[in-house]
Scaffold this active site. Sequence first.
Site, PDB file in Angstrom:
ATOM      1  N   PRO A 215       0.832  -1.213   0.000  1.00  0.00           N
ATOM      2  CA  PRO A 215       0.000   0.000   0.000  1.00  0.00           C
ATOM      3  C   PRO A 215       0.864   1.260   0.000  1.00  0.00           C
ATOM      4  CG  PRO A 215      -0.624  -1.516   1.764  1.00  0.00           C
ATOM      5  CD  PRO A 215       0.659  -2.011   1.197  1.00  0.00           C
ATOM      6  N   GLU A 216       0.500   2.222  -0.829  1.00  0.00           N
ATOM      7  CA  GLU A 216       1.190   3.510  -0.870  1.00  0.00           C
ATOM      8  C   GLU A 216       0.216   4.581  -0.373  1.00  0.00           C
ATOM      9  OE1 GLU A 216       3.222   4.121  -4.642  1.00  0.00           O
ATOM     10  OE2 GLU A 216       3.417   1.959  -4.943  1.00  0.00           O
TER      11      GLU A 216
END
Length: 274
Positions: free
Chosen positions: A2-3
Site C-alpha cells: 500500500p502507498e
Amino acid sequence: MPELPEVEVIRRGLAPRVLGRRILTVVVGEKRLRQESSPEELQQWLPGRAILEIERRGKYLLFHLEGGVTLLLHLGMTGRLLLLPAASPTLPHVHLIFEIEGGLDLAFQDVRRFGQALVFPPGVEPAPLAQVGREPFSRQVTPAWLAGEARGRSRALKNFLMDGRLLAGIGNIYASEILFAARLHPATPAGHLSLADWARVLKETRRILNAAIAKGGTTVADFLNSRGETGLFQLELMVYGLGGEPCGKCGRAIARISQGGRSTFFCPRCQKGK
Ligand SMILES: [Zn+2]
C-alpha cells in the site's frame, strides 16, 4: 505494498464508521507482527478510549485516542485493515482485532507480517514519524524545494521520488506512473532536472495521487479497503506492470528495468533522460 492513496482510502473509509467510538478490547493473535507493542502495553493503553481522529502521515495511520494516546499502524507489504461486524468468523492471518463499541471488529490481517502496530502513551511522539518526509500535498512541497533537495545529486530520479524521508508515501507503482506522466526517464540523475521539470513532476504527482484516491486505490496483489473491496486505479495504470505491452500514447513497447532492487516500468520513446 500500500502507498499513500491506499492508506488514505482506508483512512477515509474507517473515519466515519469509528470516530467517537471506544476501543473495547484488543485480541492479540499467536503470531505477532514484526513491530508490535507487547500485549500488556496494548491492553494497558487502548481499551476504554474513544477514537478521536485518524490521521495519515506518509504510509502510516495514526489513531489519536482519548487522553493523548496514539495507536500507529503501518500495513507493511500485505497488511489490510478490515472493519467487520463483531464476532465475524475468524479470517486467516488476522494478528490483531480491535473490538470497537457499536458491534464492530477492526481486524489487522497481514500474511507476511511486515506490518506495524505500536502504541504511544500521552506525550510520546511516535518515533517512526521522525523518518517521514513532507506530504506531497503540503504547501511546503514546491518545485523550488524539490530542486534544492536534488541539487548536485546523481541519484536516479525514480529512487529520489521513492525516498520517504524526503517525500512521504510514494512507492514503486506511483513513482513509475508519475514519471511517465511527467515524460521523464526514471534513471535521469535527480540533479539534472530544471525547475520546470520539477513543476511538472509535482503537478503530475498530485494529479495521479488524487486520481488514485478517487478510484479507491490500486489493487495489483493484496490491497483491499476497509470493506474488503478492491481499488480500481489498476485499470488506469499507463506503465506499471505493463512491460512489453504497447505504450498507450506512442505504441512503443513499455520497458522494464530494475532500480534499487525494484522493477521500474517506462516508455523508452515518451520518457526522455536529461
Ligand atoms: Zn510511449
